[in-house]
Design an enzyme around this catalytic site. Structure first.
Site, PDB file in Angstrom:
ATOM      1  N   HIS A   1     -39.540 -24.486  -8.222  1.00  9.73           N
ATOM      2  CA  HIS A   1     -39.966 -23.378  -9.196  1.00  9.73           C
ATOM      3  C   HIS A   1     -39.355 -23.583 -10.504  1.00  9.73           C
ATOM      4  O   HIS A   1     -39.073 -22.622 -10.989  1.00  9.73           O
ATOM      5  CB  HIS A   1     -39.772 -22.000  -8.756  1.00  9.73           C
ATOM      6  CG  HIS A   1     -40.534 -21.610  -7.607  1.00  9.73           C
ATOM      7  ND1 HIS A   1     -41.787 -20.992  -7.736  1.00  9.73           N
ATOM      8  CD2 HIS A   1     -40.460 -21.571  -6.225  1.00  9.73           C
ATOM      9  CE1 HIS A   1     -42.209 -20.778  -6.529  1.00  9.73           C
ATOM     10  NE2 HIS A   1     -41.422 -21.086  -5.750  1.00  9.73           N
TER      11      HIS A   1
ATOM     12  N   ASP B   1     -36.458 -21.241  -2.598  1.00  8.76           N
ATOM     13  CA  ASP B   1     -37.738 -21.088  -1.854  1.00  8.76           C
ATOM     14  C   ASP B   1     -38.622 -22.102  -2.108  1.00  8.76           C
ATOM     15  O   ASP B   1     -38.582 -22.664  -3.362  1.00  8.76           O
ATOM     16  CB  ASP B   1     -38.218 -19.670  -1.884  1.00  8.76           C
ATOM     17  CG  ASP B   1     -38.804 -19.425  -3.382  1.00  8.76           C
ATOM     18  OD1 ASP B   1     -38.038 -19.683  -4.261  1.00  8.76           O
ATOM     19  OD2 ASP B   1     -39.926 -19.068  -3.969  1.00  8.76           O
ATOM     20  N   GLU B   2     -39.474 -22.522  -1.201  1.00 10.07           N
ATOM     21  CA  GLU B   2     -40.580 -23.315  -1.175  1.00 10.07           C
ATOM     22  C   GLU B   2     -40.539 -24.543  -2.134  1.00 10.07           C
ATOM     23  O   GLU B   2     -40.795 -24.832  -3.313  1.00 10.07           O
ATOM     24  CB  GLU B   2     -41.637 -22.487  -2.443  1.00 10.07           C
ATOM     25  CG  GLU B   2     -42.203 -21.285  -1.488  1.00 10.07           C
ATOM     26  CD  GLU B   2     -43.459 -20.543  -2.286  1.00 10.07           C
ATOM     27  OE1 GLU B   2     -44.178 -20.143  -1.551  1.00 10.07           O
ATOM     28  OE2 GLU B   2     -43.322 -20.255  -3.545  1.00 10.07           O
ATOM     29  N   VAL B   3     -39.450 -25.383  -1.508  1.00  7.35           N
ATOM     30  CA  VAL B   3     -39.067 -26.582  -2.242  1.00  7.35           C
ATOM     31  C   VAL B   3     -40.354 -27.794  -1.811  1.00  7.35           C
ATOM     32  O   VAL B   3     -40.353 -27.986  -0.731  1.00  7.35           O
ATOM     33  CB  VAL B   3     -37.692 -27.246  -2.097  1.00  7.35           C
ATOM     34  CG1 VAL B   3     -37.636 -28.324  -2.604  1.00  7.35           C
ATOM     35  CG2 VAL B   3     -36.929 -26.191  -2.530  1.00  7.35           C
TER      36      VAL B   3
ATOM     37  N   GLU C   1     -35.464 -19.546   3.075  1.00  3.57           N
ATOM     38  CA  GLU C   1     -35.425 -20.925   3.557  1.00  3.57           C
ATOM     39  C   GLU C   1     -33.988 -21.416   3.672  1.00  3.57           C
ATOM     40  O   GLU C   1     -33.876 -22.337   4.185  1.00  3.57           O
ATOM     41  CB  GLU C   1     -36.364 -21.626   2.406  1.00  3.57           C
ATOM     42  CG  GLU C   1     -37.694 -21.514   2.651  1.00  3.57           C
ATOM     43  CD  GLU C   1     -38.209 -20.572   1.681  1.00  3.57           C
ATOM     44  OE1 GLU C   1     -37.616 -19.202   1.403  1.00  3.57           O
ATOM     45  OE2 GLU C   1     -39.214 -20.555   1.156  1.00  3.57           O
TER      46      GLU C   1
END
Ligand SMILES: *[C@@H]1O[C@H](CO)[C@@H](O)[C@H](O)[C@H]1NC(C)=O
Ligand SMILES: *[C@@H]1O[C@H](CO)[C@@H](O)[C@H](O)[C@H]1NC(C)=O
Ligand SMILES: *[C@@H]1O[C@H](CO)[C@@H](O)[C@H](O)[C@H]1NC(C)=O
Ligand SMILES: *[C@@H]1O[C@H](CO)[C@@H](O)[C@H](O)[C@H]1NC(C)=O
Length: 547
Positions: free
Chosen positions: A281, A341-343, A394
């Site tokens: 992000h 988050d969300e790597v 995460e």
């Protein structure tokens, strides 16, 4: 006198306890039957309310508020003065024109409210934090009523929403003798706003902080930067917003903007917790900070696109140290949200330097180990600034070593999955914050506030000790499809459902009662200029008239 008038507001507030509101809600959706709540329009519902059938008169002209003799607060507490000014305008919209003339108090009226701050340290000039005492007691009696709180934070929460009558809003008020003893169920009751997907003008942020205060929220989780834009103007690295904001002058938050937002929030007992999400992000960071992001490869050569923060360069950590040093001084709260988050690992996988590093470290092809290495260093950097951190789930899922006071923010999965996650996180001894059922950016037809209202952050399998690790929750309003045009009606009154879940007792779950109170609470927000959307068919005495 300021203090006095503030709490005049407080007292009038209690009118709603006595008033059976005439909100027109005779046709209700399936599953909800029409009943007026015995609690009028109180929202969120206090922990303990006792109302008697004794009714007192209440008149703005003959009423005054004073510091109780025993109170440790003095007239110099500008937080209270400021609160007065606001609420005076909300509660006596016509009194200002008429002037505040002290008239003879009629018999059986409430003529005075005494405000009693009991702690030697009123915390008037401090910042609220997760251990702040927000409890208060309000006793409505004639001729003298008393609001008692340990600190200013409780006094702010002790302001009850005031009531209005449809036809004669500012004329005669009456109030039942009432005793309220109130405190929050959870210490962390937040709203996340996202200022990266769309820039939110300061005015919109402030209006929503105000609405948060009406709903007893106490944390503004400011998701300030993300892939699309970097509106935070950093003194140390001004090129970040210069290059990374949608516009370098009109779409940024300057240091004085940020300061103003923090102070505005403080005066309402709201903490500002900024989020600087890395290593994913971060596309917007890369525009102003060379070599920060990982170059992705297409075969043997760079593709020209970039991935997450580059975790293998020393310069990355030098930059992050300086950046978070600044952030830790700009934002006074004890916590910073570090994202995590969300790597997406694809870019790291494509990059030969990263591959080599993975080999040297003996990570094999487990890129979550690389992510952990990065996060670990960021956590250490932030710890060294004496801040605590919150992180998305995460980071916990990947087994990163964290300080014991880290708060894990659960946001993924369906109900079973998030409840299992809450179990796992608390079994590991970490504090936890829930958001999964409260992604209010997701909308659907009908009364979706009900599902929001039913979700409970302590509904998961675990011991009492585990349940105690739940610090609260946050309503999230992600910004992909939200900007200043639709943010407020999308957030309110749907976030109010979260507010009551996090403040009131866990047994406050009656949908009929909630509907009745919430419909009135929503009309109250509308009257004060917040375009909160309707729950269902009906009307407000004072409809929204635009700005
Ligand atoms: C307030 O007092 C009136 C008049 O005695 C009574 O009818 C009403 O039920 C009371 N309200 C509550 C909420 O107790
Ligand atoms: C919260 O603020 C109070 C008053 O300033 C302080 O005594 C307390 O240590 C703070 N707690 C935390 C966790 O920072
Ligand atoms: C990075 O930092 C480490 C530890 O401080 C040092 O050993 C190493 O030589 C540095 N690498 C580069 C490329 O400067
Ligand atoms: C708790 O555990 C029981 C037994 O394993 C299971 O049936 C139930 O669904 C679980 N409840 C939650 C909320 O996860």
């Amino acid at each position: 006198m300021y203090t006095a008038r503030l709490f005049a507001a407080l007292l009038l507030a209690v009118v709603c306890l006595a008033t059976q509101e005439e909100y027109d809600n005779d046709i209700l959706e399936e599953g909800i039957t029409l009943t007026d709540s015995q609690y009028g329009s109180l929202w969120p519902l206090p922990q303990k309310v006792q109302m008697s059938t004794v009714v007192f008169k209440l008149s703005g002209a003959s009423f005054q508020i004073v510091d109780a003799k025993e109170s440790s607060s003095g007239a110099s507490c500008s937080l209270l003065q400021n609160a007065y000014r606001r609420y005076f305008e909300y509660i006596f919209p016509s009194a200002r024109k008429q002037g505040h003339v002290k008239k003879k108090t009629p018999a059986s009226a409430v003529s005075e409210l005494q405000v009693w701050i009991t702690s030697a340290d009123t915390e008037c000039d401090g910042f609220p934090n997760v251990t702040s005492d927000e409890s208060y007691q309000l006793s409505v009696d004639s001729p003298v009523s008393v609001l008692k709180a340990s600190t200013v934070w409780g006094a702010l929460r002790g302001r009850r929403p005031w009531c209005f009558k449809h036809t004669h809003a500012h004329t005669k008020k009456s109030i039942n003798r009432t005793e309220i003893s109130d405190f929050p169920r959870f210490a962390h009751r937040g709203v996340l706003l996202d200022t990266s997907r769309h820039f939110l003008p300061i005015k919109v942020i402030l209006a929503n902080l105000e609405a948060m205060a009406w709903n007893k929220f106490n944390v503004f989780h400011w998701h300030i930067v993300d892939d699309p834009s970097f509106p935070y103007l950093s003194r140390t690295f001004p090129q970040l917003s210069q290059q990374g904001a949608f516009h370098p002058y009109t779409h940024v938050y300057t240091p004085s903007d940020v300061k103003m937002i923090i102070e505005f929030a403080r005066l309402r007992g709201i903490r500002v917790v900024p989020e600087f999400d890395t290593p994913g992000h971060t596309q917007s960071w890369g525009k102003g900070q060379k070599d920060l992001l990982t170059p992705c490869y297409s075969g043997a050569s760079p593709s020209g696109s970039f991935g997450p923060v580059n975790p293998i360069l020393n310069t990355t950590y030098e930059f992050m140290s300086m950046f978070f040093k600044e952030v830790s001084t700009v934002f006074p709260d004890a916590y910073i949200h570090l994202g995590g988050d969300e790597v997406d690992f694809n870019c790291w996988k494509s990059n030969p330097d990263i591959q080599k590093f993975m080999e040297q470290q003996g990570f094999g092809t487990d890129y979550s180990k690389l992510e952990s290495l990065y996060i670990q260093r960021i956590l250490d950097i932030v710890s060294s600034t004496n801040k605590h951190y919150l992180i998305w789930q995460e980071v916990f899922d990947n087994g990163v070593k964290m300080k014991a006071d880290t708060v894990i923010h659960v946001w993924k999965g369906n109900q079973q999955q998030y409840q299992d996650e809450m179990s796992r996180v608390t079994a590991s001894g970490y504090q936890v914050l829930l958001s999964t059922p409260w992604y209010l950016n997701r909308i659907s037809y009908g009364q979706d506030w009900q599902a929001t209202y039913k979700a409970d952050p302590q509904d998961f399998n675990g011991t009492d000790a585990q349940k105690k690790l739940v610090v609260g929750g946050e309503a999230c309003l992600w910004g992909e499809y939200v900007d200043a045009t639709n943010l407020t009606p999308r957030l309110w009154p749907r976030a109010s459902a979260v507010a009551e879940r996090l403040w009131s007792d866990k047994d406050v779950r009656d949908l009929n009662d909630a509907y009745s109170r919430l419909a009135q609470h929503r009309c109250r927000m509308v009257q004060r200029g917040i375009p909160a959307e309707p729950l269902f068919s009906g009307y407000c005495a004072y409809e929204y008239k635009g700005v």
